[in-house]
Design a protein around this motif. Structure first.
Motif, PDB file in Angstrom:
ATOM      1  N   UNK A  50      58.310  98.554  70.677  1.00  0.00           N
ATOM      2  CA  UNK A  50      57.022  99.067  71.142  1.00  0.00           C
ATOM      3  C   UNK A  50      56.765  98.683  72.594  1.00  0.00           C
ATOM      4  N   UNK A  51      57.188  97.508  72.998  1.00  0.00           N
ATOM      5  CA  UNK A  51      56.977  97.089  74.382  1.00  0.00           C
ATOM      6  C   UNK A  51      57.661  98.041  75.360  1.00  0.00           C
ATOM      7  N   UNK A  52      58.885  98.450  75.054  1.00  0.00           N
ATOM      8  CA  UNK A  52      59.571  99.390  75.934  1.00  0.00           C
ATOM      9  C   UNK A  52      58.841 100.732  75.953  1.00  0.00           C
ATOM     10  N   UNK A  53      58.360 101.172  74.798  1.00  0.00           N
ATOM     11  CA  UNK A  53      57.627 102.431  74.739  1.00  0.00           C
ATOM     12  C   UNK A  53      56.367 102.351  75.588  1.00  0.00           C
ATOM     13  N   UNK A  54      55.641 101.243  75.489  1.00  0.00           N
ATOM     14  CA  UNK A  54      54.417 101.067  76.273  1.00  0.00           C
ATOM     15  C   UNK A  54      54.726 101.086  77.779  1.00  0.00           C
ATOM     16  N   UNK A  55      55.818 100.439  78.154  1.00  0.00           N
ATOM     17  CA  UNK A  55      56.203 100.431  79.562  1.00  0.00           C
ATOM     18  C   UNK A  55      56.545 101.837  80.038  1.00  0.00           C
ATOM     19  N   UNK A  56      57.259 102.588  79.206  1.00  0.00           N
ATOM     20  CA  UNK A  56      57.625 103.952  79.581  1.00  0.00           C
ATOM     21  C   UNK A  56      56.390 104.848  79.708  1.00  0.00           C
ATOM     22  N   UNK A  57      55.404 104.650  78.847  1.00  0.00           N
ATOM     23  CA  UNK A  57      54.150 105.405  78.957  1.00  0.00           C
ATOM     24  C   UNK A  57      53.476 105.064  80.282  1.00  0.00           C
ATOM     25  N   UNK A  58      53.455 103.776  80.618  1.00  0.00           N
ATOM     26  CA  UNK A  58      52.829 103.334  81.860  1.00  0.00           C
ATOM     27  C   UNK A  58      53.515 103.956  83.073  1.00  0.00           C
ATOM     28  N   UNK A  59      54.836 104.013  83.052  1.00  0.00           N
ATOM     29  CA  UNK A  59      55.572 104.586  84.173  1.00  0.00           C
ATOM     30  C   UNK A  59      55.350 106.089  84.276  1.00  0.00           C
ATOM     31  N   UNK A  60      55.310 106.763  83.126  1.00  0.00           N
ATOM     32  CA  UNK A  60      55.024 108.200  83.122  1.00  0.00           C
ATOM     33  C   UNK A  60      53.643 108.463  83.691  1.00  0.00           C
ATOM     34  N   UNK A  61      52.654 107.729  83.194  1.00  0.00           N
ATOM     35  CA  UNK A  61      51.277 107.934  83.641  1.00  0.00           C
ATOM     36  C   UNK A  61      51.121 107.574  85.115  1.00  0.00           C
ATOM     37  N   UNK A  62      51.773 106.498  85.538  1.00  0.00           N
ATOM     38  CA  UNK A  62      51.694 106.106  86.939  1.00  0.00           C
ATOM     39  C   UNK A  62      52.260 107.178  87.856  1.00  0.00           C
ATOM     40  N   UNK A  63      53.342 107.810  87.420  1.00  0.00           N
ATOM     41  CA  UNK A  63      53.928 108.894  88.204  1.00  0.00           C
ATOM     42  C   UNK A  63      53.019 110.099  88.278  1.00  0.00           C
ATOM     43  N   UNK A  64      52.430 110.459  87.144  1.00  0.00           N
ATOM     44  CA  UNK A  64      51.500 111.594  87.120  1.00  0.00           C
ATOM     45  C   UNK A  64      50.301 111.332  88.028  1.00  0.00           C
ATOM     46  N   UNK A  65      49.784 110.115  87.944  1.00  0.00           N
ATOM     47  CA  UNK A  65      48.579 109.779  88.693  1.00  0.00           C
ATOM     48  C   UNK A  65      48.833 109.794  90.197  1.00  0.00           C
ATOM     49  N   UNK A  66      49.948 109.199  90.625  1.00  0.00           N
ATOM     50  CA  UNK A  66      50.199 109.152  92.059  1.00  0.00           C
ATOM     51  C   UNK A  66      50.545 110.542  92.595  1.00  0.00           C
ATOM     52  N   UNK A  67      51.122 111.423  91.769  1.00  0.00           N
ATOM     53  CA  UNK A  67      51.372 112.796  92.205  1.00  0.00           C
ATOM     54  C   UNK A  67      50.056 113.489  92.532  1.00  0.00           C
ATOM     55  N   UNK A  68      49.047 113.273  91.688  1.00  0.00           N
ATOM     56  CA  UNK A  68      47.741 113.887  91.926  1.00  0.00           C
ATOM     57  C   UNK A  68      47.073 113.285  93.157  1.00  0.00           C
ATOM     58  N   UNK A  69      47.174 111.976  93.290  1.00  0.00           N
ATOM     59  CA  UNK A  69      46.570 111.315  94.445  1.00  0.00           C
ATOM     60  C   UNK A  69      47.248 111.764  95.732  1.00  0.00           C
ATOM     61  N   UNK A  70      48.581 111.818  95.715  1.00  0.00           N
ATOM     62  CA  UNK A  70      49.329 112.231  96.905  1.00  0.00           C
ATOM     63  C   UNK A  70      48.945 113.636  97.342  1.00  0.00           C
TER      64      UNK A  70
END
Length: 203
Positions: A50-70
């Motif tokens: 589960x920890x790896x899954x949570x990290x992968x969700x965080x990385x996915x969301x972080x990428x989506x968020x910074x794409x919108x901000x950029x």
């Protein structure tokens, strides 16, 4: 869904969608397995735990968020960039509560340093602040101010924590105006050369 159709990317995307629906803290491998119509054990060939899954969700969301901000800050500087940055941040946080919650977890520094989206987040955030003439250690202090203001406001708004009749968007706009004023008149700490060694993962 057929077991053969499961990939890491599809698994993480489904987990992120589930986080938005039920809350990031309620995402589990069992719930995810049920959504794919498979046994829990079938997922362990894609994620270790589960920890790896949570990290992968965080990385996915972080990428989506910074794409919108950029996209929002492109071609802007100063107050216009700050306002666009803040608006994209708030919109993502409110539209994707589970994904946004994932971006707030602490990620292993080694994983963080090796992730293009996370490095891009630091570059865009620090680049915007350098337009205010800030250098380290003031840059890091300013990033922490933005992050705590944005996150605190969005968390309270999402939880219905603002009971006064004043429109929350108007208060948000005032908060961004106040941040611009603070950054413009930043109490700079003299005698410290920029090191570039410390970066917060999110604004």
């Amino acid at each position: 869904m057929a077991r053969a159709g499961i990939t890491v990317d599809r698994l993480v995307a489904a987990a992120a969608d589930l986080a938005d629906e039920v809350g990031f803290d309620k995402v589990s491998l069992s719930a995810l397995a049920r959504s794919f119509g498979v046994r829990d054990a079938s997922l362990y060939s894609h994620v270790r735990n589960l920890q790896e899954l949570r990290t992968r969700i965080a990385l996915l969301a972080g990428g989506e968020m910074i794409d919108r901000i950029a996209a929002a800050v492109a071609g802007r500087a100063g107050k216009e960039a700050l306002t666009a940055f803040a608006g994209a941040y708030r919109e993502y946080a409110l539209a994707h509560p589970g994904r946004y919650a994932a971006t707030q977890i602490r990620i292993d520094p080694v994983v963080f340093a090796d992730t293009p989206a996370m490095r891009r987040t630091a570059e865009i955030t620090y680049g915007m602040l350098r337009a205010y003439g800030l250098e380290e250690p003031d840059l890091t202090d300013a990033v922490r101010l933005l992050r705590s203001t944005f996150h605190g406001y969005c968390a309270l708004e999402a939880a219905g924590g603002f009971a006064a009749p004043r429109d929350v968007r108007r208060s948000w706009d005032k908060a961004v105006d106040a941040l611009h004023t603070a950054l413009t008149h930043w109490p700079r700490e003299a005698g410290h050369a920029p090191t570039g060694k410390e970066h917060e993962s999110h604004a």
